[in-house]
Enzyme design. Structure first.
Site, PDB file in Angstrom:
ATOM      1  N   PRO A  20       7.913 -14.227 -31.849  1.00  0.00           N
ATOM      2  CA  PRO A  20       9.163 -14.989 -31.896  1.00  0.00           C
ATOM      3  C   PRO A  20       9.415 -15.601 -30.528  1.00  0.00           C
ATOM      4  O   PRO A  20       9.362 -14.909 -29.510  1.00  0.00           O
ATOM      5  CB  PRO A  20      10.217 -13.920 -32.221  1.00  0.00           C
ATOM      6  N   CYS A 104      13.072  -9.415 -24.360  1.00  0.00           N
ATOM      7  CA  CYS A 104      13.299 -10.688 -23.674  1.00  0.00           C
ATOM      8  C   CYS A 104      13.761 -10.435 -22.241  1.00  0.00           C
ATOM      9  O   CYS A 104      14.734  -9.708 -22.014  1.00  0.00           O
ATOM     10  CB  CYS A 104      14.340 -11.528 -24.417  1.00  0.00           C
ATOM     11  N   LYS A 143      10.273  -5.096 -30.800  1.00  0.00           N
ATOM     12  CA  LYS A 143       9.419  -5.714 -29.782  1.00  0.00           C
ATOM     13  C   LYS A 143      10.014  -5.381 -28.423  1.00  0.00           C
ATOM     14  O   LYS A 143      11.196  -5.639 -28.175  1.00  0.00           O
ATOM     15  CB  LYS A 143       9.321  -7.227 -29.969  1.00  0.00           C
ATOM     16  N   GLY A 228       1.816 -15.221 -27.725  1.00  0.00           N
ATOM     17  CA  GLY A 228       3.029 -15.902 -27.294  1.00  0.00           C
ATOM     18  C   GLY A 228       2.683 -17.297 -26.808  1.00  0.00           C
ATOM     19  O   GLY A 228       2.459 -18.219 -27.583  1.00  0.00           O
TER      20      GLY A 228
END
Length: 351
Positions: A20, A104, A143, A228
């Site tokens: 993502p 993140c 994640k 990614g």
């Protein structure tokens, strides 16, 4: 033979997943990557609180489209109740898997105690996991990174606790939050997480080639890998690496004809999804990567100049024509096979 990955009751027909990524894995990109063979492409990071409020741009990030064999919606937030409500909405929207973002590193995310900041508050992270697992009947995954910094590498502990709560798989990026994207991803460090749990572990970070894919899996002992930045300008990469892992075949990158068709398909899908002018604006980052990643022109300086020119164009018609000229202008057989670049077709594509 391609090996599958089992996440709860979902069978993923491959081991190369696409991460993502905010501003990258929108619905047009996910549909394109899936058509090109990617078995798993997650949504952009979706703020659970804003999803629950129905904010249009956030709802759009979680958009589920026909043609996707699998829908993975990733949620971010620091409030257990709002994360649970976001998860219920994601399930209602058609999510097959709900992924929680504990990785993140962006300051605007960690500054709100979200993303990788949750690795500094493992008890809160586990309350969020428990609330989401209890709220839905779809598989929940997490994640994360190795930890906040080198002094606090607690991914294995969080993964162990997450498994006890009921998480179906974990993905680990082989860096700490303090590293952001500097240095090299430590695939071997992910092996500690794999040793701590019995659920599937997915390794992430710096995987760009078939050689990287094999090395990451070998060093980490992971069950699968996640791409990614490697998919920037290369939405076919998950399928290509899947093939390399399955039977050793390293496929050639798309030629001019195929690459041109892929880019035009992506551009037109972005326009159809967002409308104008937003669709072209959202596509420009992808356009830049497509030009950077192509071997034409051979001179990198010429590619950079071409990227700058193309990304300043104001209409999709101009972009299509300029890209055709850049990649196909000196080619005997033009690269518009299967792509109708007539004036009528171009107008229809942006209507």
């Amino acid at each position: 033979m391609t090996r599958s990955l089992q996440i709860g009751d979902v069978t993923i027909p491959g081991r190369v997943l696409a991460a993502p990524m905010t501003g990258i894995t929108d619905l047009p990109f996910r549909l394109l990557a899936a058509r090109l063979g990617a078995p798993y492409v997650a949504t952009e990071m979706v703020a659970s609180a804003e999803l629950a409020r129905g904010r249009p741009d956030v709802v759009r990030r979680a958009a589920v489209g026909e043609g996707l064999p699998l829908t993975v919606i990733q949620l971010v937030g620091a409030d257990a109740g709002k994360m649970a409500e976001g998860a219920r909405m994601a399930q209602q929207a058609g999510a097959d898997i709900i992924d929680l973002n504990f990785g993140c590193p962006a300051k605007e995310v960690t500054g709100a105690a979200c993303g990788s900041a949750l690795m500094r508050t493992p008890d809160l992270a586990c309350r969020i996991i428990e609330a989401v697992v209890d709220a839905v009947d779809r598989p929940v995954t997490v994640k994360m990174r190795l930890g906040w910094d080198d002094a606090n590498r607690n991914a294995a502990d969080i993964a162990r606790r997450a498994e006890t709560i009921g998480v179906a798989a974990v993905t680990v990026h082989g860096r700490t939050r303090k590293q952001f994207y500097t240095g090299a991803a430590d695939w071997a460090a992910v092996a500690e997480v794999k040793a701590a749990v019995g659920l599937p572990v997915i390794v992430n970070g710096d995987i760009l080639t078939a050689q990287d894919a094999r090395a990451a899996l070998a060093a980490s002992g992971a069950d699968a890998l996640m791409l990614g930045r490697g998919v920037y300008g290369r939405p076919w990469l998950p399928a290509y690496l899947e093939r390399a892992l399955a039977d050793g075949t390293v496929l050639e990158e798309p030629d001019r004809t195929d690459r041109f068709s892929i880019v035009i398909e992506h551009l037109r899908a972005s326009i159809a999804f967002y409308g104008l002018p937003l669709g072209l604006k959202m596509f420009r980052k992808h356009l830049g990567w497509y030009v950077e990643q192509a071997p034409w022109p051979a001179d990198p300086a010429e590619r950079r100049a071409a990227k700058a020119r193309l990304c300043r164009l104001d209409t999709p018609i101009e972009v299509e024509a300029a890209l055709e000229s850049l990649w196909c202008g000196n080619v005997t057989q033009g690269c518009n096979s299967g792509v109708d670049l007539s004036s009528q077709s171009r107008e229809a594509a942006v209507a």
